[in-house]
Design an enzyme around this catalytic site. Sequence first.
Site, mmCIF file in Angstrom:
data_model
loop_
_atom_site.group_PDB
_atom_site.id
_atom_site.type_symbol
_atom_site.label_atom_id
_atom_site.label_comp_id
_atom_site.label_asym_id
_atom_site.label_seq_id
_atom_site.Cartn_x
_atom_site.Cartn_y
_atom_site.Cartn_z
ATOM 1 C CG ASN A 217 -1.957 -1.141 1.195
ATOM 2 O OD1 ASN A 217 -1.934 -1.439 -0.018
ATOM 3 N ND2 ASN A 217 -1.675 -1.787 2.392
ATOM 4 C CD GLU A 298 -6.869 -5.594 0.892
ATOM 5 O OE1 GLU A 298 -5.612 -5.190 1.748
ATOM 6 O OE2 GLU A 298 -7.464 -6.175 0.936
ATOM 7 C CG ASP A 376 -5.101 -11.805 3.166
ATOM 8 O OD1 ASP A 376 -4.138 -11.808 2.711
ATOM 9 O OD2 ASP A 376 -5.991 -11.054 3.519
ATOM 10 C CD GLU A 404 -2.347 -9.364 7.746
ATOM 11 O OE1 GLU A 404 -2.222 -9.975 6.903
ATOM 12 O OE2 GLU A 404 -3.960 -9.337 7.020
ATOM 13 C CD1 TRP A 553 -14.623 -6.800 4.884
ATOM 14 C CD2 TRP A 553 -13.153 -6.097 4.102
ATOM 15 N NE1 TRP A 553 -14.441 -5.120 5.294
ATOM 16 C CE2 TRP A 553 -13.687 -4.932 4.248
ATOM 17 C CE3 TRP A 553 -12.673 -6.301 2.558
ATOM 18 C CZ2 TRP A 553 -13.048 -3.634 4.135
ATOM 19 C CZ3 TRP A 553 -11.628 -4.839 2.412
ATOM 20 C CH2 TRP A 553 -11.481 -4.318 2.549
#
Length: 836
Positions: A217, A298, A376, A404, A553
């Site tokens: 990002n 996203e 993911d 994560e 999502w």
Amino acid sequence: MRSLFFLASLGLVAAENGLDGWLRYAPLPCSHQCQSKLPASIVVLNATETSPVYVAGAEIQNGLNRIYGSHAKISQNQCKTSSSAVVVGTVEQYRKACGSSNDIPELEEDGFWLNTEGQKIRILGSTERGALYGAFEYLSMLAQGNFSAVSYATNPSAPIRWVNQWDNMDGRIERGYGGPSIFFRNGAIVDDLTRVKQYARLLASIRINAVVVNNVNANATLLTPENLKGLGRIADVFRPYGIKVGISLNFASPKDLGGLNTFDPLDPSVVSWWSNITQQLYQNVPDMAGYLVKANSEGQPGPQEYNRTLAEGANLFAKALQPYGGIVMFRAFVYNQLNESNWKEDRANAAVDFFKELDGEFDENVVVQIKYGPIDFQVREPASPLFANLFNTSTAIELQVTQEYLGQQSHLVYLPPLWKTILDSDLRIDGKHSLVRDVYTGKHFKRKLGGSAAVVNVGTNTTWLGSHLSMSNLYAYGRLAWNPADDAQDMLQDWIRLTFGLDRQVLNTITKMSMQSWPAYEGYSGNLGIQTLTDILYTHYGPNPASQDNNGWGQWTRADHTGIGMDRTVKNGTGFSGQYPAEVAALYENIDTTPEDLLLWFHHVDYTHRLHSGKTVIQHFYDAHYTGAATAQTFPTQWQSLKGKIDDERFNHVLRRLDYQAGHSIIWRDAINTFYYNLSGIPDTAKRVDHHPWRIEAESMKLDGYKTYTVSPFEVSSGSVAIVTASNSTVGSATTRINFASGTYDLAVNYYDFYGGQSQWQVYLNDKKIGEWVGNSEDVYSHTPSIYLDGHSAIRVTFRGVKVKKGDMLKIVGKPDGVEPAPLDYVSFLPDGVVD
Ligand code: GCU
């Protein structure tokens, strides 16, 4: 030296902070025979101090000295020396300096040959980078006390062995759990790049050849003239280690930074803006690896805003990089928000839907970077079907070292067994043997480019990732990028010996815990292929199964009061199973042939659906959560058996996390089980779920200065209610009579510890203080802290061996701090062997 051995033999092992990772070169005893094998000198075939060959020589010298106390001299052109020596360089340098040699095998790019058979140890790479890899291999042997005579060549499975850092320009790291960035602070590149050099050394030793330094990002300000210079400095630090720098780009940079009124990839002004920036980049970083691009994903800008295809977007960069030999890693992580009320919609379909039709349209220097599974980085996913749908496109697999969705380094989870389920999947492309690892390495479709990228996210913490044990994942990632066929346990054991020494008990214990850790985590988080049932709308850490559904999502479970799971069949569901080649599609289409660990990924079933074991789905859920959490309870005890065999600093650091994990696994277990019990109404046949005979709820105690608080989500609190102090300055107390039989118990206290305050708690038994603690977990553990009472902040502290008489009074006093009102959930009096 001698004193070090003496200290070690007494168990007084020197404190270590983890900074050297697996390259600690800890002292080892050296027998007479070992002495005779230590080289007297090191011949480096390139004397330039910034060359990987020179670095290799210096590293060997340092290693020999630190491990065996020997003082080998570095010489430059003494190839023909008669005394024992290590010669390190490229094959070409060797032939020039030492004359031709017939015994050197053919090597591929970055491969090396290691020969320790004679007086002269030869470490020869096809490139300087390869020579450095060979030096680290030799050092890994030495550090494991291995002096055997070997002669072999090894070559990389693929040219792309990259690491991605998700570092932001302000120094924060997205999904980073090891402190702030080693690269950036306040919008610029840091002055002191010492940690970058240390990182380079670690990465080179596991044969990583490029690092993308900033977040996918991406922020366009990375491309300001000052920052381009900074990137040049970073690249200068990495270069001697054979590592190139790559960067993530923001697709809208021509507009946001360049002041153009468009970022349309086909607009000539945009094309020339990028080619100009690329030229400037190569002026600063002449060997830049290339770009990583997250586009139309996203909320990130991309070519679709101008009705251009993703391939047109990727090729814009490919063309700019082509003159310099750079490559574009273009991410396949593209998906839209979806509508759950449509039974056919499925985020898992997105990658193939977006990319299949573009196969063959990407320029030669584009590599499509594909996350291992279709969603993911979940605790279990099938392999992304995109690997079986791109016949004329180079691909790379994307793994995630940073945990994560897998405990954020506050939980021990050794990841290679999970990765292996993907790497070793046979996709049966055209009905033929086609392992995922053969696809992305380029072997299957005979492509020149391909390989691996892993999101790593080290930070300034001396442990790098936030916990010592999580470094096994980084180590093994590098090994797998080189050779994806390596065995998960073998890699782990090399790492253990290098990180904690050669003691057998140390080896066996850490091996056992690590190999148990992923199955345990899957057991207490989400099993049968339902994904990690974490809070996907917030920290991605603790339990919150409801957060998966009723939003766009697409990480849905479709759980209702009768059943659970995504129907991804072609005949009745989203059609996802049909994205695989015929044989695999047929396997997943049929509920009877779908592997049960992916059952709920592919099928929606009633909770009462029977598994092959004869158990119902819901009972399996309950049992797996109990078994997983029970395994996690053994981690602290297993680790404690190593006391004295590991330095106190690392020993205590790890123990604290394992204790925490044991407690948090119970929070996971109870939250998930309570949630599905509540939803399905089907009780646990073993009568454990929502039945806690050893607990006393805080809200049922006599409260003074405390008040009750209804926790949301309900399942992360025992009985869905906790207590908090009446105000942020009121000290509260909760008192209760103990009605359990007299005896010795472990006293567990479940409370909440969140960000924004450090409350203090004290526990009294008949007015005698038996324990106290501070709510400082946000400073101690690595996971993302929460600002609420929830599954992320829920935590347990245990006081062991508390002697209790029936009728004793227990009192807990809580002092709030900041916004944290000393919250309490319950206490448990646990007799020996009971986990509740
Ligand atoms: C996940 C992660 C994001 C990240 C994204 C990506 O969704 O939570 O933080 O940006 O993946 O890989 O691009």
